[in-house]
Design a protein around this motif. Structure first.
Motif, PDB file in Angstrom:
ATOM      1  N   ILE A   1      57.358 -19.022  -4.104  1.00  0.00           N
ATOM      2  CA  ILE A   1      57.984 -20.485  -4.532  1.00  0.00           C
ATOM      3  C   ILE A   1      59.012 -20.852  -3.765  1.00  0.00           C
ATOM      4  CG2 ILE A   1      56.973 -20.234  -6.962  1.00  0.00           C
ATOM      5  CD1 ILE A   1      59.891 -19.545  -7.834  1.00  0.00           C
ATOM      6  N   ALA A   2      59.173 -20.167  -2.703  1.00  0.00           N
ATOM      7  CA  ALA A   2      60.172 -20.719  -1.870  1.00  0.00           C
ATOM      8  C   ALA A   2      60.199 -22.011  -1.210  1.00  0.00           C
ATOM      9  CB  ALA A   2      60.355 -19.831  -0.481  1.00  0.00           C
ATOM     10  N   SER A   3      58.958 -22.457  -1.027  1.00  0.00           N
ATOM     11  CA  SER A   3      58.847 -23.900  -0.659  1.00  0.00           C
ATOM     12  C   SER A   3      58.197 -24.605  -1.828  1.00  0.00           C
ATOM     13  CB  SER A   3      57.907 -24.032   0.440  1.00  0.00           C
ATOM     14  OG  SER A   3      57.528 -25.479   0.557  1.00  0.00           O
ATOM     15  N   ARG A   4      59.218 -25.394  -2.688  1.00  0.00           N
ATOM     16  CA  ARG A   4      58.787 -26.050  -3.739  1.00  0.00           C
ATOM     17  C   ARG A   4      57.522 -26.831  -3.705  1.00  0.00           C
ATOM     18  NH1 ARG A   4      60.203 -23.411  -8.724  1.00  0.00           N
ATOM     19  NH2 ARG A   4      62.298 -22.650  -8.309  1.00  0.00           N
ATOM     20  N   SER A   5      57.533 -27.450  -2.467  1.00  0.00           N
ATOM     21  CA  SER A   5      56.552 -28.616  -2.112  1.00  0.00           C
ATOM     22  C   SER A   5      55.139 -27.882  -1.862  1.00  0.00           C
ATOM     23  CB  SER A   5      56.813 -29.293  -1.169  1.00  0.00           C
ATOM     24  OG  SER A   5      56.968 -28.629   0.160  1.00  0.00           O
ATOM     25  N   ALA A   6      54.931 -26.672  -1.868  1.00  0.00           N
ATOM     26  CA  ALA A   6      53.588 -26.020  -1.322  1.00  0.00           C
ATOM     27  C   ALA A   6      53.648 -24.515  -1.841  1.00  0.00           C
ATOM     28  CB  ALA A   6      53.609 -25.783   0.379  1.00  0.00           C
ATOM     29  N   LEU A   7      53.477 -24.515  -3.001  1.00  0.00           N
ATOM     30  CA  LEU A   7      53.629 -23.269  -3.948  1.00  0.00           C
ATOM     31  C   LEU A   7      52.262 -22.511  -3.433  1.00  0.00           C
ATOM     32  CD1 LEU A   7      54.341 -24.274  -7.501  1.00  0.00           C
ATOM     33  CD2 LEU A   7      56.136 -23.411  -5.783  1.00  0.00           C
ATOM     34  N   ILE A   8      52.283 -21.035  -2.924  1.00  0.00           N
ATOM     35  CA  ILE A   8      51.515 -20.153  -2.561  1.00  0.00           C
ATOM     36  C   ILE A   8      50.605 -19.893  -3.820  1.00  0.00           C
ATOM     37  CG2 ILE A   8      51.001 -17.794  -1.538  1.00  0.00           C
ATOM     38  CD1 ILE A   8      53.658 -18.384   0.273  1.00  0.00           C
TER      39      ILE A   8
ATOM     40  N   GLY B   1      48.580 -24.220  -6.422  1.00  0.00           N
ATOM     41  CA  GLY B   1      48.813 -25.621  -6.066  1.00  0.00           C
ATOM     42  C   GLY B   1      48.820 -26.135  -4.678  1.00  0.00           C
ATOM     43  N   GLY B   2      49.534 -25.174  -3.826  1.00  0.00           N
ATOM     44  CA  GLY B   2      49.829 -25.406  -2.692  1.00  0.00           C
ATOM     45  C   GLY B   2      48.543 -25.190  -1.667  1.00  0.00           C
ATOM     46  N   PRO B   3      48.447 -25.157  -0.252  1.00  0.00           N
ATOM     47  CA  PRO B   3      47.078 -25.499   0.524  1.00  0.00           C
ATOM     48  C   PRO B   3      47.045 -23.984   0.778  1.00  0.00           C
ATOM     49  CG  PRO B   3      49.357 -25.979   1.769  1.00  0.00           C
ATOM     50  CD  PRO B   3      49.652 -26.077   0.284  1.00  0.00           C
ATOM     51  N   GLN B   4      47.801 -22.991   0.434  1.00  0.00           N
ATOM     52  CA  GLN B   4      47.517 -21.655   0.830  1.00  0.00           C
ATOM     53  C   GLN B   4      47.451 -20.683  -0.374  1.00  0.00           C
ATOM     54  OE1 GLN B   4      48.983 -19.922   4.955  1.00  0.00           O
ATOM     55  NE2 GLN B   4      50.863 -20.973   3.853  1.00  0.00           N
ATOM     56  N   GLY B   5      46.728 -19.608  -0.513  1.00  0.00           N
ATOM     57  CA  GLY B   5      46.584 -18.579  -1.438  1.00  0.00           C
ATOM     58  C   GLY B   5      46.898 -17.278  -0.741  1.00  0.00           C
ATOM     59  N   ALA B   6      47.125 -16.155  -1.584  1.00  0.00           N
ATOM     60  CA  ALA B   6      47.494 -14.936  -0.987  1.00  0.00           C
ATOM     61  C   ALA B   6      46.281 -14.142  -1.123  1.00  0.00           C
ATOM     62  CB  ALA B   6      48.616 -14.326  -1.424  1.00  0.00           C
ATOM     63  N   LEU B   7      45.432 -14.291  -1.734  1.00  0.00           N
ATOM     64  CA  LEU B   7      43.829 -13.740  -1.686  1.00  0.00           C
ATOM     65  C   LEU B   7      43.414 -14.212  -0.481  1.00  0.00           C
ATOM     66  CD1 LEU B   7      42.851 -13.699  -5.480  1.00  0.00           C
ATOM     67  CD2 LEU B   7      43.361 -11.867  -3.871  1.00  0.00           C
ATOM     68  N   SER B   8      43.723 -14.138   0.721  1.00  0.00           N
ATOM     69  CA  SER B   8      43.209 -14.407   2.050  1.00  0.00           C
ATOM     70  C   SER B   8      43.599 -13.412   2.820  1.00  0.00           C
ATOM     71  CB  SER B   8      44.041 -15.757   2.437  1.00  0.00           C
ATOM     72  OG  SER B   8      43.897 -16.901   1.409  1.00  0.00           O
ATOM     73  N   GLU B   9      43.037 -13.270   4.076  1.00  0.00           N
ATOM     74  CA  GLU B   9      43.262 -12.333   4.819  1.00  0.00           C
ATOM     75  C   GLU B   9      44.748 -12.596   5.818  1.00  0.00           C
ATOM     76  OE1 GLU B   9      39.162 -10.648   6.595  1.00  0.00           O
ATOM     77  OE2 GLU B   9      39.255 -12.742   7.015  1.00  0.00           O
TER      78      GLU B   9
END
Length: 337
Positions: free
Chosen positions: A87-94, A97-105
């Motif tokens: 949540i370091a970037s409130r506009s792009a939550l990992i 709801g943001g464009p990235q997720g941590a279930l990624s390589e």
């Protein structure tokens, strides 16, 4: 690279997406482990994360290895083991709801700043334990909200990952007695393994009577008998916990609530008045995301007890299914080769 997306109500897919490009202020992290949160199951069940529309990337409990560092980033080098603040970037939550997720390589940490968006964790900490950093920050914030003092007597209701993390946090904060309450024997065994002084199976035992036995007696302002417990933490989200705590609370006790209650809970204000109970709630981790990193580094063997299942990324769909079944797992972590 491959990434897990929610494709619709109840649906997930592992899809190929472009590997992120690193800018001068960014860091690229190769994922090595990512925990599965209850909110991931919620996102899958509802088919995404409003207001984002379409396929939604998930995963917000990341730990990984730095593989590329932007030219303007300081304090980080290729090969560092890191945990990430989703949540370091409130506009792009990992993963929320943001464009990235941590279930990624791979995961791109934009505008990377050591101590704000990510932190180095010692290499001896196993990846699946490092991935506990985010949920343990939730637990540490709950502990901090109840303001424990050295010598306090504490009871934690709920021996899931947050409750177990809170039990560790209370002991590290100097609590003299930490009791954990649950109805699942295996979880109570874990509570003892992480350092709880005693456990209570509320399906078989009288919680109030056992608290008096373990933590001594107290009283209300008018002298009515109560347990000697100083802090009650609801990490279960069950209405009976609130009722039990208020009936047992002595004068000046604190009730903390970190468990998510899905429906309104009736409150006995007479009990609150009689004991002058302080009620605090806890949500997220405003400052604790990296406070807990050093605790995990120093006590990783205890935190490791919290992980019940690990799945390789090749079996991520099975990991998500297992995590979504009530009682099937305590903490599921996906690992990457």
């Amino acid at each position: 690279m491959k990434s897990v997306l929610v494709t619709g109500p109840g649906g997930v897919a592992v899809v190929d997406v472009p590997t992120p490009t690193v800018g001068p202020t960014d860091v690229l992290v190769r994922m090595r482990a990512c925990g599965v949160c209850g909110s991931d199951s919620f996102y899958i069940a509802r088919g995404g994360i409003p207001p984002r529309e379409g396929a939604t990337p998930i995963g917000h409990e990341p730990a990984g290895e730095v593989v590329e560092v932007g030219s303007e980033v300081s304090g980080l080098t290729v090969g560092d083991h890191v945990v990430i603040n989703p949540i370091a970037s409130r506009s792009a939550l990992i993963g929320s709801g943001g464009p990235q997720g941590a279930l990624s390589e791979y995961l791109l940490v934009e505008d990377a700043e050591l101590g704000r968006s990510l932190a180095i964790i010692p290499a001896q900490v196993p990846w699946e334990v490092a991935a506990l950093n985010e949920p343990m920050a939730v637990a540490r914030h709950a502990v901090n909200r109840t303001a424990p003092k050295a010598g306090d007597k504490v009871v934690v209701f709920g021996a899931g990952p947050i409750g177990l993390g809170a039990a560790i946090g209370y002991k590290l904060s100097g609590a003299a007695s930490v009791v954990v309450v649950d109805v699942i024997p295996s979880r109570l065994e874990k509570a003892l393994a992480v350092g709880a002084d005693a456990v209570i199976n509320s399906a078989e035992e009288d919680v109030y009577a056992r608290l008096v036995e373990i933590q001594g007696a107290g009283a209300t302002a008018m002298g009515a008998p109560r347990a000697g417990t100083d802090i009650y933490l609801d990490a279960a989200g069950v209405p009976a916990v609130i009722d039990t705590a208020l009936k047992a609370a002595k004068q000046g006790a604190t009730l903390g609530v970190v468990g998510v209650h899905k429906h309104p809970v009736p409150i006995d204000f007479q009990a609150i008045l009689a004991s002058e109970v302080t009620i605090v709630t806890s949500m997220g981790y405003p400052t604790e995301i990296f406070e807990v990193t050093s605790e995990i580094a120093d006590h990783w063997e205890k935190f490791a007890v919290i992980v019940s299942h690990t799945f390789p990324f090749s079996e991520v769909e099975q990991a998500l299914t297992t995590a979504s079944i009530p009682g099937a797992a305590d903490k599921v972590v996906v690992t990457f080769d």
